[in-house]
Design a protein around this motif. Sequence first.
Motif, short mmCIF file in Angstrom:
data_model
loop_
_atom_site.label_atom_id
_atom_site.label_comp_id
_atom_site.label_asym_id
_atom_site.label_seq_id
_atom_site.Cartn_x
_atom_site.Cartn_y
_atom_site.Cartn_z
N TRP A 256 0.83 -1.21 0.00
CA TRP A 256 0.00 0.00 0.00
C TRP A 256 0.86 1.26 0.00
O TRP A 256 0.56 2.24 -0.68
CB TRP A 256 -0.92 -0.03 1.22
N GLY A 257 1.97 1.22 0.72
CA GLY A 257 2.88 2.35 0.73
C GLY A 257 3.44 2.66 -0.64
O GLY A 257 3.72 3.81 -0.97
N GLY B 56 -3.07 -0.77 -7.44
CA GLY B 56 -4.25 -0.57 -6.62
C GLY B 56 -5.23 -1.69 -6.81
O GLY B 56 -5.17 -2.44 -7.80
N SER B 57 -6.16 -1.82 -5.89
CA SER B 57 -7.16 -2.89 -5.97
C SER B 57 -8.33 -2.53 -6.87
O SER B 57 -9.18 -3.38 -7.15
CB SER B 57 -7.68 -3.23 -4.57
N GLY B 58 -8.37 -1.29 -7.33
CA GLY B 58 -9.45 -0.86 -8.22
C GLY B 58 -9.28 -1.35 -9.65
O GLY B 58 -10.12 -1.03 -10.50
N ARG C 160 -12.13 -4.23 0.53
CA ARG C 160 -13.11 -3.64 1.46
C ARG C 160 -13.52 -4.65 2.53
O ARG C 160 -13.80 -4.26 3.68
CB ARG C 160 -14.33 -3.16 0.68
N ARG C 161 -13.55 -5.92 2.17
CA ARG C 161 -13.94 -6.95 3.14
C ARG C 161 -12.94 -7.06 4.29
O ARG C 161 -13.30 -7.42 5.40
CB ARG C 161 -14.07 -8.30 2.42
N ALA D 295 -8.09 0.76 3.47
CA ALA D 295 -8.65 -0.24 2.56
C ALA D 295 -9.51 0.42 1.48
O ALA D 295 -9.48 0.02 0.31
CB ALA D 295 -9.47 -1.26 3.35
N ALA D 296 -10.27 1.44 1.87
CA ALA D 296 -11.10 2.15 0.88
C ALA D 296 -10.22 2.83 -0.16
O ALA D 296 -10.54 2.83 -1.36
CB ALA D 296 -11.98 3.17 1.59
N SER D 297 -9.09 3.41 0.27
CA SER D 297 -8.21 4.07 -0.69
C SER D 297 -7.63 3.08 -1.68
O SER D 297 -7.44 3.41 -2.86
CB SER D 297 -7.09 4.82 0.06
N MET D 298 -7.33 1.88 -1.22
CA MET D 298 -6.82 0.85 -2.13
C MET D 298 -7.91 0.35 -3.06
O MET D 298 -7.68 0.12 -4.26
CB MET D 298 -6.24 -0.31 -1.33
#
Length: 265
Positions: free
Chosen positions: A93-94, A120-122, A132-133, A184-187
């Motif tokens: 994430w960093g 990213g996870s998007g 998100r989970r 988590a939301a940012s990812m």
Amino acid sequence: MTALPAGAVHTRTAGDPDAPLLLCLHGIGSSSAAFAPQLDGLADQVRVVAWDAPGYADSADPDRAPGLDGYADTAAALIRAHGGPAHVLGVSWGGVIALRLAARHPGLVASLIVADSSRGSGTHPDKAKAMRRRAEQLAAEGPQAFAAARGPRLVSEAAHPALVARVVATMAASVRDPGYGYAAASMAEADLTDDLAAITAPALVLCGEQDTVTGTDESQALAGGLEKSVYVTLSGAGHLSNQERPEAFNAWVRAHLHVVARIPA
């Protein structure tokens, strides 16, 4: 988007205050403690500053979700407070934050070291949903149980038990609501695919050969999308390659800094 002032962000530091700055940004389940091998192993060469991200460990909680841009802007404020620019080392994430930082504040980023990271996870709905989970799992299980279940997956099967215990303990001491949920939301919202080509800072992209979290394919996608990059696979390492293979990891960082900034290796 919320950027915390630099003074609200806790850091660990090592090295000569007049040396070039290396800012270290940890993964989503960690803290500045994850960079003990870099604080110990690189301080003769650079001034190492490792943050606890907003909402983690000893840093203040944001009053609302910062979003990826908010984390990047907070890191930018930290670089300015230390007299930047900085070489920026981001793990997982960093690394996503580091890339966004380089895109938004190119004048503050002298170079990038991006380890075991991703776009990213998007990039896929399933990845976003799974990310998100994780916040829901932390809320349901609590930090100790959450860390005990997740921590061992972040290193290779051959990792020393002491490292596994350290990873679990660091996670348990670092994550909490609402900070983890914000992260988590940012990812889950992030997809840097189209941002990479605009990043001009020279980059070293590393990935543990046995990383099953983000994986070598994703790190290679990062390296391939960046304008100036070198890609390295670290054998015998899982997702936390900077902790599992610290000597090799630090040697590559030293080589990178020597090439891009003529810092003696």
